[in-house]
Design an enzyme around this catalytic site. Structure first.
Site, PDB file in Angstrom:
ATOM      1  N   SER A 103       0.846  -1.202   0.000  1.00 53.96           N
ATOM      2  CA  SER A 103       0.000   0.000   0.000  1.00 53.96           C
ATOM      3  C   SER A 103       0.879   1.249   0.000  1.00 53.96           C
ATOM      4  O   SER A 103       2.101   1.168   0.183  1.00 53.96           O
ATOM      5  CB  SER A 103      -0.875   0.016   1.248  1.00 53.96           C
ATOM      6  OG  SER A 103      -0.037   0.228   2.386  1.00 53.96           O
ATOM      7  N   ASP A 105      -1.274  -1.937  -4.035  1.00 58.16           N
ATOM      8  CA  ASP A 105      -2.611  -1.804  -3.449  1.00 58.16           C
ATOM      9  C   ASP A 105      -3.018  -0.324  -3.465  1.00 58.16           C
ATOM     10  O   ASP A 105      -2.245   0.535  -3.028  1.00 58.16           O
ATOM     11  CB  ASP A 105      -2.536  -2.335  -2.001  1.00 58.16           C
ATOM     12  CG  ASP A 105      -3.890  -2.543  -1.370  1.00 58.16           C
ATOM     13  OD1 ASP A 105      -4.876  -2.715  -2.111  1.00 58.16           O
ATOM     14  OD2 ASP A 105      -3.954  -2.549  -0.120  1.00 58.16           O
ATOM     15  N   ASP A 122      -6.821   2.953  -8.109  1.00 57.45           N
ATOM     16  CA  ASP A 122      -8.049   3.237  -7.364  1.00 57.45           C
ATOM     17  C   ASP A 122      -8.482   4.670  -7.638  1.00 57.45           C
ATOM     18  O   ASP A 122      -8.057   5.604  -6.964  1.00 57.45           O
ATOM     19  CB  ASP A 122      -7.821   3.006  -5.864  1.00 57.45           C
ATOM     20  CG  ASP A 122      -9.092   3.268  -5.067  1.00 57.45           C
ATOM     21  OD1 ASP A 122     -10.111   3.669  -5.675  1.00 57.45           O
ATOM     22  OD2 ASP A 122      -9.075   3.075  -3.832  1.00 57.45           O
ATOM     23  N   GLU A 161     -11.375  -0.052  -9.408  1.00 57.36           N
ATOM     24  CA  GLU A 161     -12.438  -0.060  -8.391  1.00 57.36           C
ATOM     25  C   GLU A 161     -13.616   0.794  -8.826  1.00 57.36           C
ATOM     26  O   GLU A 161     -13.452   1.884  -9.358  1.00 57.36           O
ATOM     27  CB  GLU A 161     -11.895   0.435  -7.040  1.00 57.36           C
ATOM     28  CG  GLU A 161     -12.970   0.421  -5.943  1.00 57.36           C
ATOM     29  CD  GLU A 161     -12.412   0.536  -4.526  1.00 57.36           C
ATOM     30  OE1 GLU A 161     -11.297   0.063  -4.273  1.00 57.36           O
ATOM     31  OE2 GLU A 161     -13.118   1.121  -3.683  1.00 57.36           O
ATOM     32  N   HIS A 175     -12.530  -0.887   5.113  1.00 55.87           N
ATOM     33  CA  HIS A 175     -11.183  -1.087   5.653  1.00 55.87           C
ATOM     34  C   HIS A 175     -11.131  -0.930   7.177  1.00 55.87           C
ATOM     35  O   HIS A 175     -11.946  -0.231   7.761  1.00 55.87           O
ATOM     36  CB  HIS A 175     -10.215  -0.084   5.018  1.00 55.87           C
ATOM     37  CG  HIS A 175     -10.019  -0.322   3.551  1.00 55.87           C
ATOM     38  ND1 HIS A 175     -10.667   0.403   2.582  1.00 55.87           N
ATOM     39  CD2 HIS A 175      -9.262  -1.233   2.903  1.00 55.87           C
ATOM     40  CE1 HIS A 175     -10.305  -0.040   1.389  1.00 55.87           C
ATOM     41  NE2 HIS A 175      -9.454  -1.042   1.551  1.00 55.87           N
ATOM     42  N   GLY A 176     -10.142  -1.592   7.787  1.00 56.63           N
ATOM     43  CA  GLY A 176      -9.861  -1.376   9.200  1.00 56.63           C
ATOM     44  C   GLY A 176     -10.538  -2.368  10.130  1.00 56.63           C
ATOM     45  O   GLY A 176     -11.182  -3.331   9.694  1.00 56.63           O
ATOM     46  N   GLY A 207     -11.235  -4.756   2.155  1.00 53.17           N
ATOM     47  CA  GLY A 207     -11.796  -4.627   3.495  1.00 53.17           C
ATOM     48  C   GLY A 207     -12.391  -5.914   4.025  1.00 53.17           C
ATOM     49  O   GLY A 207     -13.457  -5.915   4.638  1.00 53.17           O
ATOM     50  N   ILE A 215      -6.808  -8.905   2.840  1.00 49.01           N
ATOM     51  CA  ILE A 215      -6.751  -9.000   4.304  1.00 49.01           C
ATOM     52  C   ILE A 215      -5.485  -8.321   4.812  1.00 49.01           C
ATOM     53  O   ILE A 215      -4.373  -8.705   4.451  1.00 49.01           O
ATOM     54  CB  ILE A 215      -6.797 -10.482   4.740  1.00 49.01           C
ATOM     55  CG1 ILE A 215      -8.142 -11.096   4.341  1.00 49.01           C
ATOM     56  CG2 ILE A 215      -6.554 -10.607   6.254  1.00 49.01           C
ATOM     57  CD1 ILE A 215      -8.250 -12.597   4.526  1.00 49.01           C
TER      58      ILE A 215
HETATM   59  P1  13P Z   1      -8.856  -4.942   5.885  1.00 49.38           P
HETATM   60  O1  13P Z   1      -8.610  -3.632   6.583  1.00 49.38           O
HETATM   61  O2  13P Z   1     -10.245  -5.425   6.114  1.00 49.38           O
HETATM   62  O3  13P Z   1      -7.838  -5.950   6.235  1.00 49.38           O
HETATM   63  O4  13P Z   1      -8.741  -4.665   4.292  1.00 49.38           O
HETATM   64  C1  13P Z   1      -7.491  -4.588   3.655  1.00 49.38           C
HETATM   65  C2  13P Z   1      -7.575  -4.102   2.253  1.00 49.38           C
HETATM   66  O5  13P Z   1      -8.621  -4.018   1.651  1.00 49.38           O
HETATM   67  C3  13P Z   1      -6.314  -3.743   1.592  1.00 49.38           C
HETATM   68  O6  13P Z   1      -6.518  -3.189   0.325  1.00 49.38           O
HETATM   69  O1  G3H Z   2      -6.325  -0.766   1.969  1.00 45.12           O
HETATM   70  C1  G3H Z   2      -5.780  -0.431   3.007  1.00 45.12           C
HETATM   71  C2  G3H Z   2      -4.705  -1.262   3.586  1.00 45.12           C
HETATM   72  O2  G3H Z   2      -5.115  -1.853   4.778  1.00 45.12           O
HETATM   73  C3  G3H Z   2      -3.420  -0.500   3.700  1.00 45.12           C
HETATM   74  O3  G3H Z   2      -3.378   0.389   4.750  1.00 45.12           O
HETATM   75  O4  G3H Z   2      -2.071   2.380   3.906  1.00 45.12           O
HETATM   76  O5  G3H Z   2      -2.233   1.822   6.364  1.00 45.12           O
HETATM   77  O6  G3H Z   2      -0.857   0.418   4.840  1.00 45.12           O
HETATM   78  P1  G3H Z   2      -2.075   1.310   4.984  1.00 45.12           P
HETATM   79 ZN    ZN Z   3      -8.234  -1.975   0.142  1.00 46.39          ZN
END
Ligand code: 13P
Ligand code: G3H
Ligand code: ZN
Length: 333
Positions: A56, A94, A116, A146, A190-191, A235, A278
Site C-alpha cells: 500500500s 494496493d 483506485d 475499483e 477497511h480497518g 476490506g 486481508i
Molecule cells: P482490511 O482492513 O479489512 O484488512 O482490508 C485490507 C484491504 O482491503 C487492503 O486493500
Molecule cells: O487498503 C488499506 C490497507 O489496509 C493498507 O493500509 O495504507 O495503512 O498500509 P495502509
Molecule cells: Zn483496500
C-alpha cells in the site's frame, strides 16, 4: 526497467481464471515488514496456495518501495528454499492513486497494480483506469480497478460514506477500461471498525456485535452481467474476536472492533470473487501476540523474543484463511 518475470513473479491472469472456475479465492495479504512477509510465505508454501503480496501507499512510506520490492524478490527464493518448487507469487500495488505511481511499480518489477480512481467521477475513473491498463498491458502486468466507494477510515484510504457498486455500470466500466479485475463495494470496509455498534445487532448468548450481511444481491447481479469476470473484495478482515480479546486483555483498548464474518467470505469466495484483501487481521494477530508476550515476560527486550511468537500467530492466521475461508490450498502445487 525490470520485468517481474525476471524476478520469478507471476501476474494474476491465469490465477484468477482458475479461481473463478474453481470456486475459490486468492489471498491478497498486505505486508510492510519482514515478519509479515515470512509468515505469508511460510503459510503459502506449506499449503501450496497461490498468494498476492500487496504493497500500500502506507507501506511504501513506512518501509520504502525499493526495499519492499527486493523483499518480494527474496520471497520467491525463500519459498523455493521451503520446498515450494513452483511458487505462484504476485507482487501487487494496493490502492495506486495515480498513473505515475502505477507506472513506477510496473517499471520496477510489480506484476500487478491497482488503480483506485473510485473517488473520481465515473468518466474520470474510466479515463484514468484505461490509461493505466494501456501502459501496464504492454508489459503483461495485470490491472485491478475499483467501482463504488467503500466506507470506513483507514490511514490513506477514507470515504465518509459507501456507495454500493451499480451493477449496470460494472459491464460498461470493465468493457471500456479493459481492466483485468474489478473491486466492488457490497458492504465491506477497511480497518478493524467496519460497522458502528448502531449498525449491528447483539448476539443474545455472547453479547457480541453481529454486523449486517453483505449485499450478496448486488454481487450476484454483477456476476450475471459480467459472467466469469474476476471480482475483488477489499476490506475483508474478519477481525477475529480472539485477537481483539488478546489485545484488550494485555493492555490494549479496542472497543467494539468488528469485521466481516468468515462464513460470508467463504460464500463470496465460491462466486466470481477471486481476490480477498486481508490486512487488519494480520495487524491484530501481531499486536495481540506481542502484547501477550511482553506482559508475560517483562524482562525481555530482544525484539526477536516477541517477534517470533508474533510471526507464528500470523502464520497460523494466514493458514486458517487459506484453508478454511478462501479454499486456495493446493491450488499452486
Ligand atoms: P482490511 O482492513 O479489512 O484488512 O482490508 C485490507 C484491504 O482491503 C487492503 O486493500
Ligand atoms: O487498503 C488499506 C490497507 O489496509 C493498507 O493500509 O495504507 O495503512 O498500509 P495502509
Ligand atoms: Zn483496500
Amino acid at each position: 526497467m525490470v520485468s517481474y518475470k525476471e524476478l520469478g513473479l507471476v501476474n494474476t491472469r491465469e490465477m484468477f481464471k482458475k479461481a473463478v472456475a474453481g470456486g475459490y479465492a486468492i489471498p491478497a495479504f498486505n505486508f510492510n515488514n519482514m515478519e509479515q512477509l515470512q509468515a505469508i510465505i511460510m503459510a503459502a508454501a506449506e499449503t501450496k496456495s497461490p498468494v498476492i503480496l500487496q504493497v500500500s501507499k502506507g507501506a511504501r512510506n513506512y518501509a520504502n518501495q525499493t526495499l519492499l520490492r527486493y523483499m518480494a524478490e527474496g520471497a520467491v527464493a525463500y519459498a523455493k528454499e521451503l520446498g515450494w518448487e513452483n511458487p505462484q507469487i504476485v507482487l501487487h500495488l494496493d490502492h495506486g492513486d495515480s498513473f505515475e505511481t502505477c507506472k513506477s511499480c510496473v517499471d520496477f518489477g510489480f506484476s500487478s497494480v491497482m488503480i483506485d480512481a473510485s473517488s473520481l467521477p465515473y468518466e474520470e475513473n474510466i479515463a484514468l483506469t484505461k490509461k493505466v491498463v494501456e501502459y501496464a498491458h504492454q508489459f503483461d502486468v495485470t490491472v485491478e480497478a475499483e467501482l463504488g466507494v467503500l466506507a470506513g477510515v483507514e490511514d490513506e484510504v477514507s470515504a465518509a460514506e459507501s456507495h454500493y457498486t451499480k451493477p449496470e455500470e460494472a459491464i460498461d466500466f470493465a468493457t471500456r477500461t479493459g481492466c483485468d479485475a474489478l473491486a466492488i463495494s457490497i458492504g465491506t470496509s477497511h480497518g478493524a471498525y467496519k460497522f458502528t455498534p448502531e449498525q449491528c445487532t447483539k448476539d443474545p448468548k455472547t453479547g457480541r456485535l453481529v454486523p449486517p450481511p453483505l449485499a450478496f444481491d448486488v454481487l450476484h447481479e454483477i456476476e450475471k452481467k459480467l459472467p466469469g469476470f474476476p471480482i475483488v473484495l477489499h476490506g475483508s478482515s474478519s477481525v477475529p474476536q480472539e485477537y481483539v480479546d488478546m489485545c484488550n486483555q494485555y493492555g490494549g483498548n479496542l472497543p467494539n472492533a468488528v469485521g466481516i464474518p468468515e462464513e460470508q467470505l467463504r460464500e463470496a469466495a465460491k462466486s466470481a470473487v477471486c481476490k480477498i484483501n486481508i490486512d487488519s487481521d494480520s495487524r491484530l494477530a501481531m499486536t495481540g501476540a506481542i502484547r501477550k508476550h511482553l506482559a508475560e515476560n517483562p524482562s525481555h527486550f530482544d525484539p526477536r523474543q516477541y517477534l517470533k511468537p508474533a510471526r507464528e500467530e500470523m502464520k497460523k492466521m494466514y493458514i486458517h484463511k487459506i484453508v478454511n475461508v478462501l479454499g486456495s490450498d493446493g491450488k499452486a502445487e
